[in-house]
Structure formats: C-alpha cells, structure tokens
Design a protein around this motif. Structure first.
Motif, mmCIF file in Angstrom:
data_model
loop_
_atom_site.group_PDB
_atom_site.id
_atom_site.type_symbol
_atom_site.label_atom_id
_atom_site.label_comp_id
_atom_site.label_asym_id
_atom_site.label_seq_id
_atom_site.Cartn_x
_atom_site.Cartn_y
_atom_site.Cartn_z
ATOM 1 N N LYS A 25 0.861 -1.181 0.000
ATOM 2 C CA LYS A 25 0.000 0.000 0.000
ATOM 3 C C LYS A 25 0.898 1.232 0.000
ATOM 4 N N SER A 26 0.509 2.217 -0.739
ATOM 5 C CA SER A 26 1.320 3.426 -0.811
ATOM 6 C C SER A 26 0.426 4.651 -0.691
ATOM 7 N N SER A 27 1.023 5.712 -0.199
ATOM 8 C CA SER A 27 0.291 6.976 -0.176
ATOM 9 C C SER A 27 1.271 8.129 -0.293
ATOM 10 N N VAL A 28 0.799 9.159 -0.952
ATOM 11 C CA VAL A 28 1.552 10.394 -1.129
ATOM 12 C C VAL A 28 0.609 11.512 -0.707
ATOM 13 N N ILE A 29 1.042 12.306 0.272
ATOM 14 C CA ILE A 29 0.169 13.353 0.801
ATOM 15 C C ILE A 29 0.924 14.672 0.838
ATOM 16 N N LEU A 30 0.345 15.670 0.206
ATOM 17 C CA LEU A 30 0.840 17.040 0.310
ATOM 18 C C LEU A 30 -0.158 17.773 1.204
ATOM 19 N N ASP A 31 0.272 18.116 2.398
ATOM 20 C CA ASP A 31 -0.593 18.782 3.371
ATOM 21 C C ASP A 31 -0.216 20.255 3.438
ATOM 22 N N GLU A 33 -1.718 22.716 5.030
ATOM 23 C CA GLU A 33 -1.828 23.288 6.370
ATOM 24 C C GLU A 33 -0.574 23.052 7.196
ATOM 25 N N LYS A 34 -0.046 21.835 7.124
ATOM 26 C CA LYS A 34 1.163 21.499 7.891
ATOM 27 C C LYS A 34 2.436 21.777 7.104
ATOM 28 N N ASP A 35 2.279 22.131 5.828
ATOM 29 C CA ASP A 35 3.405 22.406 4.926
ATOM 30 C C ASP A 35 4.356 21.206 4.865
ATOM 31 N N THR A 36 3.748 20.013 4.647
ATOM 32 C CA THR A 36 4.534 18.779 4.573
ATOM 33 C C THR A 36 4.187 17.991 3.318
ATOM 34 N N TYR A 37 5.141 17.190 2.906
ATOM 35 C CA TYR A 37 4.970 16.240 1.805
ATOM 36 C C TYR A 37 5.377 14.892 2.378
ATOM 37 N N PHE A 38 4.477 13.924 2.337
ATOM 38 C CA PHE A 38 4.677 12.649 3.018
ATOM 39 C C PHE A 38 4.478 11.503 2.035
ATOM 40 N N ILE A 52 9.232 12.133 5.034
ATOM 41 C CA ILE A 52 8.453 13.356 5.192
ATOM 42 C C ILE A 52 9.361 14.549 4.942
ATOM 43 N N ILE A 53 8.842 15.489 4.190
ATOM 44 C CA ILE A 53 9.563 16.737 3.947
ATOM 45 C C ILE A 53 8.790 17.829 4.666
ATOM 46 N N ASN A 54 9.347 18.307 5.767
ATOM 47 C CA ASN A 54 8.738 19.390 6.537
ATOM 48 C C ASN A 54 9.109 20.730 5.924
ATOM 49 N N HIS A 55 8.275 21.731 6.193
ATOM 50 C CA HIS A 55 8.503 23.092 5.678
ATOM 51 C C HIS A 55 8.692 23.062 4.166
ATOM 52 N N PHE A 56 7.834 22.283 3.537
ATOM 53 C CA PHE A 56 7.931 21.998 2.114
ATOM 54 C C PHE A 56 8.025 23.260 1.247
#
Length: 89
Positions: A25-31, A33-38, A52-56
C-alpha cells in the motif's frame, strides 16, 4: 521547478504502480496546512518506507530537488526488489 514536477510525477507513478502491481500500500500526501509532503509504502500494516519533507514550501529548491531524487531512488529500489521477488515466485 520543472525538474521537481517531473520528480513528483515519478513518485506518483511509482506509488500507483505499488497499488496496482503489488500487495504493497502506498500513499503520497501534500498537506498545505502542515506544509509537509509525506510518502509511505506499507506491506500490510508494516511501514517499509516513509519520508516526510517538513517546511515543504520554504525549502531551498536545490535541497528539495535532492530530497525528491532520494525518494524516487528509494521507491525504484523497492520496486526492483518487488519485481525480482515476483519473477522468482
């Protein structure tokens, strides 16, 4: 940014491949609000890979490119391993 868009497309394509062609299972999330890419890959409930890339939005474009390349390379390595296992089964 064009290079990064290409890398995002590769990540999304690889994630889609895992969903269709394997039991991972895979997931890619660009949030925004949190300025993250997961990005995560799981087998059952066990995470095999997460990044996870914080402060994207604030990342230096060259550093972001480097991180995205690392994600793509990791996913390609996992895909290669899965493909090899499928061929030997």
């Amino acid at each position: 940014m064009e290079t990064n868009l290409s890398l995002f497309n590769q990540i999304n394509s690889l994630s889609y491949w895992f969903l269709l062609e394997s039991n991972y299972k895979s997931s890619v999330i660009l949030d925004a609000e949190k300025d993250t890419y997961f990005v995560t890959i799981k087998k059952g409930s066990k995470p095999l890979y997460t990044h996870i890339i914080n402060h994207f939005s604030k990342k230096n474009k060259n550093f972001l490119k480097f991180e995205l390349i690392a994600v793509v390379n990791s996913l390609l390595h996992i895909k290669e391993t899965v493909t090899q296992r499928q061929m030997s089964a």
